[in-house]
Design a protein around this motif. Structure first.
Motif, PDB file in Angstrom:
ATOM      1  N   ALA A  20      -0.256  -0.343   5.834  1.00  0.00           N
ATOM      2  CA  ALA A  20       0.329  -1.570   5.286  1.00  0.00           C
ATOM      3  C   ALA A  20       1.786  -1.346   4.914  1.00  0.00           C
ATOM      4  O   ALA A  20       2.628  -2.232   5.081  1.00  0.00           O
ATOM      5  N   SER A  21       2.086  -0.146   4.425  1.00  0.00           N
ATOM      6  CA  SER A  21       3.461   0.183   4.057  1.00  0.00           C
ATOM      7  C   SER A  21       4.383   0.157   5.273  1.00  0.00           C
ATOM      8  O   SER A  21       5.495  -0.373   5.217  1.00  0.00           O
ATOM      9  N   THR A  22       3.918   0.716   6.381  1.00  0.00           N
ATOM     10  CA  THR A  22       4.748   0.751   7.589  1.00  0.00           C
ATOM     11  C   THR A  22       4.852  -0.625   8.235  1.00  0.00           C
ATOM     12  O   THR A  22       5.805  -0.901   8.964  1.00  0.00           O
ATOM     13  N   MET A  23       3.887  -1.509   7.964  1.00  0.00           N
ATOM     14  CA  MET A  23       3.893  -2.854   8.530  1.00  0.00           C
ATOM     15  C   MET A  23       4.792  -3.809   7.758  1.00  0.00           C
ATOM     16  O   MET A  23       5.014  -4.935   8.182  1.00  0.00           O
ATOM     17  N   GLY A  24       5.266  -3.382   6.605  1.00  0.00           N
ATOM     18  CA  GLY A  24       6.072  -4.270   5.779  1.00  0.00           C
ATOM     19  C   GLY A  24       5.283  -4.978   4.701  1.00  0.00           C
ATOM     20  O   GLY A  24       5.800  -5.819   3.981  1.00  0.00           O
ATOM     21  N   GLY A  25       4.000  -4.609   4.561  1.00  0.00           N
ATOM     22  CA  GLY A  25       3.184  -5.166   3.491  1.00  0.00           C
ATOM     23  C   GLY A  25       1.983  -5.939   3.982  1.00  0.00           C
ATOM     24  O   GLY A  25       2.083  -6.782   4.880  1.00  0.00           O
ATOM     25  N   ASN A  26       0.820  -5.620   3.416  1.00  0.00           N
ATOM     26  CA  ASN A  26      -0.408  -6.361   3.685  1.00  0.00           C
ATOM     27  C   ASN A  26      -1.278  -6.244   2.451  1.00  0.00           C
ATOM     28  O   ASN A  26      -1.910  -5.214   2.204  1.00  0.00           O
ATOM     29  N   LEU A  27      -1.300  -7.308   1.665  1.00  0.00           N
ATOM     30  CA  LEU A  27      -1.952  -7.273   0.364  1.00  0.00           C
ATOM     31  C   LEU A  27      -3.450  -7.030   0.455  1.00  0.00           C
ATOM     32  O   LEU A  27      -4.025  -6.307  -0.354  1.00  0.00           O
ATOM     33  N   LEU A  28      -4.100  -7.611   1.451  1.00  0.00           N
ATOM     34  CA  LEU A  28      -5.546  -7.459   1.562  1.00  0.00           C
ATOM     35  C   LEU A  28      -5.934  -6.019   1.881  1.00  0.00           C
ATOM     36  O   LEU A  28      -6.974  -5.534   1.422  1.00  0.00           O
ATOM     37  N   MET A  29      -5.105  -5.332   2.655  1.00  0.00           N
ATOM     38  CA  MET A  29      -5.378  -3.937   2.973  1.00  0.00           C
ATOM     39  C   MET A  29      -5.278  -3.068   1.721  1.00  0.00           C
ATOM     40  O   MET A  29      -5.975  -2.062   1.584  1.00  0.00           O
ATOM     41  N   VAL A  30      -4.406  -3.449   0.798  1.00  0.00           N
ATOM     42  CA  VAL A  30      -4.260  -2.723  -0.459  1.00  0.00           C
ATOM     43  C   VAL A  30      -5.407  -3.060  -1.405  1.00  0.00           C
ATOM     44  O   VAL A  30      -5.984  -2.180  -2.056  1.00  0.00           O
ATOM     45  N   ALA A  31      -5.759  -4.346  -1.463  1.00  0.00           N
ATOM     46  CA  ALA A  31      -6.724  -4.824  -2.451  1.00  0.00           C
ATOM     47  C   ALA A  31      -8.080  -4.139  -2.327  1.00  0.00           C
ATOM     48  O   ALA A  31      -8.733  -3.861  -3.342  1.00  0.00           O
ATOM     49  N   LYS A  32      -8.519  -3.844  -1.112  1.00  0.00           N
ATOM     50  CA  LYS A  32      -9.854  -3.266  -0.957  1.00  0.00           C
ATOM     51  C   LYS A  32      -9.958  -1.857  -1.517  1.00  0.00           C
ATOM     52  O   LYS A  32     -11.064  -1.333  -1.704  1.00  0.00           O
ATOM     53  N   HIS A  33      -8.824  -1.213  -1.801  1.00  0.00           N
ATOM     54  CA  HIS A  33      -8.837   0.132  -2.368  1.00  0.00           C
ATOM     55  C   HIS A  33      -8.697   0.130  -3.899  1.00  0.00           C
ATOM     56  O   HIS A  33      -8.690   1.201  -4.505  1.00  0.00           O
ATOM     57  N   LEU A  34      -8.589  -1.041  -4.508  1.00  0.00           N
ATOM     58  CA  LEU A  34      -8.309  -1.105  -5.936  1.00  0.00           C
ATOM     59  C   LEU A  34      -9.509  -0.898  -6.867  1.00  0.00           C
ATOM     60  O   LEU A  34      -9.316  -0.441  -7.992  1.00  0.00           O
ATOM     61  N   PRO A  35     -10.750  -1.249  -6.493  1.00  0.00           N
ATOM     62  CA  PRO A  35     -11.862  -1.108  -7.448  1.00  0.00           C
ATOM     63  C   PRO A  35     -11.971   0.244  -8.148  1.00  0.00           C
ATOM     64  O   PRO A  35     -12.158   0.277  -9.374  1.00  0.00           O
ATOM     65  N   PRO A  36     -11.859   1.409  -7.463  1.00  0.00           N
ATOM     66  CA  PRO A  36     -11.929   2.675  -8.202  1.00  0.00           C
ATOM     67  C   PRO A  36     -10.811   2.815  -9.242  1.00  0.00           C
ATOM     68  O   PRO A  36     -11.034   3.370 -10.321  1.00  0.00           O
ATOM     69  N   PHE A  37      -9.610   2.306  -8.904  1.00  0.00           N
ATOM     70  CA  PHE A  37      -8.503   2.363  -9.845  1.00  0.00           C
ATOM     71  C   PHE A  37      -8.787   1.466 -11.045  1.00  0.00           C
ATOM     72  O   PHE A  37      -8.493   1.822 -12.187  1.00  0.00           O
ATOM     73  N   CYS A  38      -9.379   0.288 -10.800  1.00  0.00           N
ATOM     74  CA  CYS A  38      -9.723  -0.607 -11.906  1.00  0.00           C
ATOM     75  C   CYS A  38     -10.747   0.040 -12.834  1.00  0.00           C
ATOM     76  O   CYS A  38     -10.682  -0.121 -14.054  1.00  0.00           O
TER      77      CYS A  38
END
Length: 272
Positions: A178-196
Protein backbone atom coordinates in the motif's frame (compact mmCIF):
# COMPACT_ATOMS: atom_id res chain seq x y z
CA UNK A 1 -13.95 2.04 -4.19
CA UNK A 2 -15.15 4.49 -1.54
CA UNK A 3 -15.66 8.17 -2.36
CA UNK A 4 -12.85 10.38 -1.19
CA UNK A 5 -14.91 12.04 1.52
CA UNK A 6 -15.79 8.68 3.08
CA UNK A 7 -12.15 7.65 2.84
CA UNK A 8 -11.25 10.72 4.88
CA UNK A 9 -13.66 9.65 7.61
CA UNK A 10 -12.24 6.13 7.59
CA UNK A 11 -8.71 7.50 7.78
CA UNK A 12 -9.53 9.40 10.95
CA UNK A 13 -11.15 6.29 12.41
CA UNK A 14 -8.24 3.92 12.12
CA UNK A 15 -5.10 5.83 13.02
CA UNK A 16 -3.83 6.10 16.59
CA UNK A 17 -2.82 9.44 17.86
CA UNK A 18 0.79 10.20 18.23
CA UNK A 19 1.94 7.23 16.21
CA UNK A 20 1.00 8.14 12.67
CA UNK A 21 -0.75 10.90 10.74
CA UNK A 22 -2.95 10.53 7.70
CA UNK A 23 -4.72 12.38 4.92
CA UNK A 24 -6.30 11.81 1.55
CA UNK A 25 -4.22 11.08 -1.50
CA UNK A 26 -3.76 14.30 -3.44
CA UNK A 27 -2.57 15.39 -6.84
CA UNK A 28 1.16 15.84 -7.33
CA UNK A 29 2.62 19.32 -7.07
CA UNK A 30 5.71 20.91 -8.57
CA UNK A 31 7.38 20.60 -5.16
CA UNK A 32 6.85 16.82 -4.90
CA UNK A 33 10.52 15.86 -5.38
CA UNK A 34 11.71 18.34 -2.77
CA UNK A 35 8.91 17.33 -0.38
CA UNK A 36 9.89 13.67 -0.71
CA UNK A 37 13.57 14.45 -0.16
CA UNK A 38 12.99 16.45 3.02
CA UNK A 39 10.44 13.94 4.32
CA UNK A 40 12.67 10.93 3.70
CA UNK A 41 15.58 12.62 5.43
CA UNK A 42 13.66 12.36 8.69
CA UNK A 43 12.48 8.79 8.28
CA UNK A 44 14.81 6.48 6.46
CA UNK A 45 17.32 6.07 9.26
CA UNK A 46 17.12 4.29 12.59
CA UNK A 47 16.62 6.49 15.62
CA UNK A 48 19.70 6.46 17.82
CA UNK A 49 19.03 4.88 21.17
CA UNK A 50 15.71 3.30 20.20
CA UNK A 51 15.01 0.13 22.13
CA UNK A 52 12.67 -2.63 21.08
CA UNK A 53 11.17 -3.28 17.65
CA UNK A 54 11.82 -0.73 14.94
CA UNK A 55 8.71 1.04 13.67
CA UNK A 56 8.81 2.30 10.09
CA UNK A 57 6.69 5.41 10.50
CA UNK A 58 7.20 6.54 6.90
CA UNK A 59 5.81 3.26 5.57
CA UNK A 60 2.62 3.68 7.59
CA UNK A 61 2.23 7.32 6.57
CA UNK A 62 2.70 6.43 2.92
CA UNK A 63 0.34 3.44 3.21
CA UNK A 64 -2.54 5.62 4.39
CA UNK A 65 -1.95 8.08 1.56
CA UNK A 66 -0.24 11.08 3.13
CA UNK A 67 0.13 13.73 0.38
CA UNK A 68 3.63 14.65 -0.75
CA UNK A 69 2.82 18.31 -0.14
CA UNK A 70 2.16 17.56 3.55
CA UNK A 71 5.34 15.57 4.12
CA UNK A 72 7.62 18.60 4.06
CA UNK A 73 5.71 19.92 7.06
CA UNK A 74 5.27 16.75 9.13
CA UNK A 75 8.59 14.97 8.62
CA UNK A 76 10.17 16.40 11.76
CA UNK A 77 7.00 15.74 13.77
CA UNK A 78 6.74 12.10 12.72
CA UNK A 79 10.44 11.62 13.47
CA UNK A 80 9.99 13.15 16.94
CA UNK A 81 7.04 10.85 17.61
CA UNK A 82 9.09 7.83 16.57
CA UNK A 83 11.88 8.85 18.96
CA UNK A 84 9.36 8.80 21.80
CA UNK A 85 8.85 5.09 21.14
CA UNK A 86 12.33 4.52 22.57
CA UNK A 87 10.87 5.00 26.08
CA UNK A 88 14.16 6.65 26.98
CA UNK A 89 14.08 10.19 28.39
CA UNK A 90 10.47 10.30 27.22
CA UNK A 91 9.62 13.62 28.83
CA UNK A 92 12.53 15.34 27.09
CA UNK A 93 11.51 13.81 23.78
CA UNK A 94 7.96 14.95 24.48
CA UNK A 95 9.22 18.54 24.62
CA UNK A 96 10.87 17.99 21.23
CA UNK A 97 7.66 16.56 19.82
CA UNK A 98 5.65 19.57 21.00
CA UNK A 99 8.11 21.90 19.31
CA UNK A 100 7.82 19.85 16.12
CA UNK A 101 4.03 19.87 16.37
CA UNK A 102 3.90 23.67 16.57
CA UNK A 103 6.34 23.97 13.66
CA UNK A 104 4.29 21.53 11.55
CA UNK A 105 1.11 23.45 12.24
CA UNK A 106 2.73 26.73 11.23
CA UNK A 107 4.11 25.12 8.07
CA UNK A 108 0.72 23.71 7.07
CA UNK A 109 -0.95 27.06 7.76
CA UNK A 110 1.26 28.48 5.02
CA UNK A 111 0.10 25.78 2.59
CA UNK A 112 -3.70 25.99 2.74
CA UNK A 113 -4.14 23.98 -0.46
CA UNK A 114 -2.34 20.92 0.92
CA UNK A 115 -4.76 18.17 1.82
CA UNK A 116 -7.82 18.18 4.09
CA UNK A 117 -6.66 19.87 7.31
CA UNK A 118 -9.69 18.67 9.26
CA UNK A 119 -8.37 15.11 9.01
CA UNK A 120 -4.86 16.06 10.08
CA UNK A 121 -6.20 18.25 12.89
CA UNK A 122 -8.38 15.38 14.15
CA UNK A 123 -5.57 12.85 14.10
CA UNK A 124 -3.15 15.19 15.90
CA UNK A 125 -5.74 16.54 18.34
CA UNK A 126 -4.09 14.61 21.18
CA UNK A 127 -0.90 16.57 20.57
CA UNK A 128 -2.87 19.81 20.45
CA UNK A 129 -4.44 18.90 23.79
CA UNK A 130 -1.15 17.94 25.42
CA UNK A 131 1.18 20.52 23.92
CA UNK A 132 -1.15 23.51 23.89
CA UNK A 133 -4.49 23.19 25.70
CA UNK A 134 -3.22 21.36 28.80
CA UNK A 135 0.42 22.30 28.54
CA UNK A 136 0.50 24.00 31.95
CA UNK A 137 -0.98 20.91 33.60
CA UNK A 138 1.57 18.62 31.98
CA UNK A 139 4.41 20.96 32.90
CA UNK A 140 3.40 20.69 36.56
CA UNK A 141 3.64 16.91 36.58
CA UNK A 142 6.67 16.73 34.29
CA UNK A 143 9.28 16.53 37.11
CA UNK A 144 7.55 13.46 38.54
CA UNK A 145 7.03 11.84 35.15
CA UNK A 146 10.66 12.46 34.25
CA UNK A 147 11.61 10.08 37.03
CA UNK A 148 9.00 7.38 36.42
CA UNK A 149 7.54 7.48 32.90
CA UNK A 150 10.21 5.48 31.08
CA UNK A 151 9.81 2.55 33.48
CA UNK A 152 6.01 2.74 33.29
CA UNK A 153 5.96 2.66 29.51
CA UNK A 154 8.55 -0.11 29.32
CA UNK A 155 6.68 -2.27 31.84
CA UNK A 156 3.31 -1.83 30.12
CA UNK A 157 4.84 -2.40 26.70
CA UNK A 158 6.39 -5.65 27.92
CA UNK A 159 2.93 -6.89 28.86
CA UNK A 160 0.92 -5.41 26.00
CA UNK A 161 3.42 -5.47 23.10
CA UNK A 162 2.33 -2.07 21.82
CA UNK A 163 5.58 -1.33 19.98
CA UNK A 164 5.84 -4.86 18.67
CA UNK A 165 2.38 -4.70 17.12
CA UNK A 166 3.05 -1.27 15.64
CA UNK A 167 6.29 -2.60 14.18
CA UNK A 168 4.48 -5.63 12.76
CA UNK A 169 1.95 -3.31 11.15
CA UNK A 170 4.68 -1.29 9.47
CA UNK A 171 6.40 -4.36 7.96
CA UNK A 172 3.30 -6.30 6.91
CA UNK A 173 3.65 -7.11 3.18
CA UNK A 174 0.26 -5.65 2.23
CA UNK A 175 0.98 -2.45 4.19
CA UNK A 176 4.32 -2.12 2.43
CA UNK A 177 2.54 -2.69 -0.89
CA UNK A 178 0.00 0.00 0.00
CA UNK A 179 2.91 2.31 0.75
CA UNK A 180 4.44 1.81 -2.70
CA UNK A 181 1.01 2.26 -4.33
CA UNK A 182 0.54 5.69 -2.80
CA UNK A 183 -1.91 4.54 -0.14
CA UNK A 184 -4.68 2.01 0.34
CA UNK A 185 -6.60 2.36 3.57
CA UNK A 186 -8.39 -0.98 3.41
CA UNK A 187 -5.11 -2.85 3.05
CA UNK A 188 -3.90 -1.15 6.23
CA UNK A 189 -7.15 -1.55 8.16
CA UNK A 190 -7.17 -5.35 8.09
CA UNK A 191 -3.90 -5.41 10.05
CA UNK A 192 -5.11 -3.11 12.84
CA UNK A 193 -7.03 -5.47 15.22
CA UNK A 194 -3.88 -6.84 16.98
CA UNK A 195 -2.66 -3.26 17.46
CA UNK A 196 -6.06 -2.24 18.86
CA UNK A 197 -5.83 -5.13 21.33
CA UNK A 198 -2.42 -3.85 22.44
CA UNK A 199 -3.83 -0.33 22.87
CA UNK A 200 -6.70 -1.69 24.97
CA UNK A 201 -4.16 -3.46 27.18
CA UNK A 202 -1.76 -0.52 27.47
CA UNK A 203 -4.22 2.24 28.37
CA UNK A 204 -5.35 0.89 31.78
CA UNK A 205 -1.81 -0.28 32.54
CA UNK A 206 -0.32 3.18 32.00
CA UNK A 207 -3.27 4.90 33.70
CA UNK A 208 -2.97 2.85 36.89
CA UNK A 209 0.81 2.92 37.16
CA UNK A 210 1.15 6.63 36.35
CA UNK A 211 -1.54 7.67 38.83
CA UNK A 212 0.13 5.56 41.53
CA UNK A 213 3.42 7.48 41.38
CA UNK A 214 2.35 10.84 39.90
CA UNK A 215 -1.23 11.57 40.99
CA UNK A 216 -3.60 12.61 38.16
CA UNK A 217 -0.91 12.15 35.50
CA UNK A 218 -2.52 8.98 34.19
CA UNK A 219 -5.85 10.72 33.69
CA UNK A 220 -4.19 13.54 31.77
CA UNK A 221 -2.36 11.13 29.49
CA UNK A 222 -5.49 9.04 28.93
CA UNK A 223 -7.52 12.13 28.04
CA UNK A 224 -4.83 13.14 25.56
CA UNK A 225 -4.78 9.71 23.89
CA UNK A 226 -8.58 9.66 23.58
CA UNK A 227 -8.89 13.06 21.88
CA UNK A 228 -8.57 11.71 18.29
CA UNK A 229 -10.97 8.88 19.07
CA UNK A 230 -13.58 11.38 20.29
CA UNK A 231 -13.44 13.07 16.90
CA UNK A 232 -13.36 9.73 15.10
CA UNK A 233 -16.47 8.61 17.00
CA UNK A 234 -18.28 11.77 15.93
CA UNK A 235 -17.32 11.11 12.30
CA UNK A 236 -18.37 7.50 12.62
CA UNK A 237 -21.82 8.45 13.93
CA UNK A 238 -22.35 10.72 10.90
CA UNK A 239 -20.91 8.33 8.30
CA UNK A 240 -23.18 6.54 5.80
CA UNK A 241 -24.22 3.06 6.85
CA UNK A 242 -22.06 1.55 4.09
CA UNK A 243 -18.97 3.12 5.64
CA UNK A 244 -20.00 2.10 9.16
CA UNK A 245 -20.49 -1.49 8.05
CA UNK A 246 -17.16 -1.51 6.23
CA UNK A 247 -15.35 -0.23 9.32
CA UNK A 248 -16.98 -2.91 11.48
CA UNK A 249 -16.05 -5.64 9.00
CA UNK A 250 -12.45 -4.52 8.57
CA UNK A 251 -11.64 -3.69 12.18
CA UNK A 252 -13.83 -6.16 14.10
CA UNK A 253 -14.88 -5.65 17.72
CA UNK A 254 -11.21 -5.40 18.72
CA UNK A 255 -11.08 -1.88 17.26
CA UNK A 256 -14.69 -0.77 16.87
CA UNK A 257 -15.08 0.07 20.58
CA UNK A 258 -12.49 2.82 20.14
CA UNK A 259 -14.97 4.67 17.94
CA UNK A 260 -17.99 4.31 20.20
CA UNK A 261 -18.98 7.39 22.21
CA UNK A 262 -20.31 5.38 25.16
CA UNK A 263 -17.19 3.21 25.32
CA UNK A 264 -14.95 6.28 25.34
CA UNK A 265 -16.97 7.81 28.17
CA UNK A 266 -16.53 4.61 30.19
CA UNK A 267 -12.77 4.62 29.57
CA UNK A 268 -12.56 8.10 31.03
CA UNK A 269 -14.05 6.62 34.20
CA UNK A 270 -11.34 3.97 34.24
CA UNK A 271 -13.65 1.24 32.95
CA UNK A 272 -11.98 -0.66 30.13
Amino acid sequence: MLPRRNSAALCALVILAGAVWCALPSSSTSDDAQDHHEYAAHHDHDVAGTNGPNVNVSTILNAVGTPYCMRRCIGRLAHAAKKMLAFNETTARFQDMCGAFVAAKECLDKRPGCGPRHVYDAVTSGMEYTCVTKRASFDRIEPCLREHLDDILTTCDSSCLLRGNLSALSVAPSVQMASTMGGNLLMVAKHLPPFCTAVHCAMPCILTRANAVCPLSGWLMLDSVLQPFDKAAALFDKAPELVRQLVREQLSDKCAYLFDVKSLAEMRKGKF
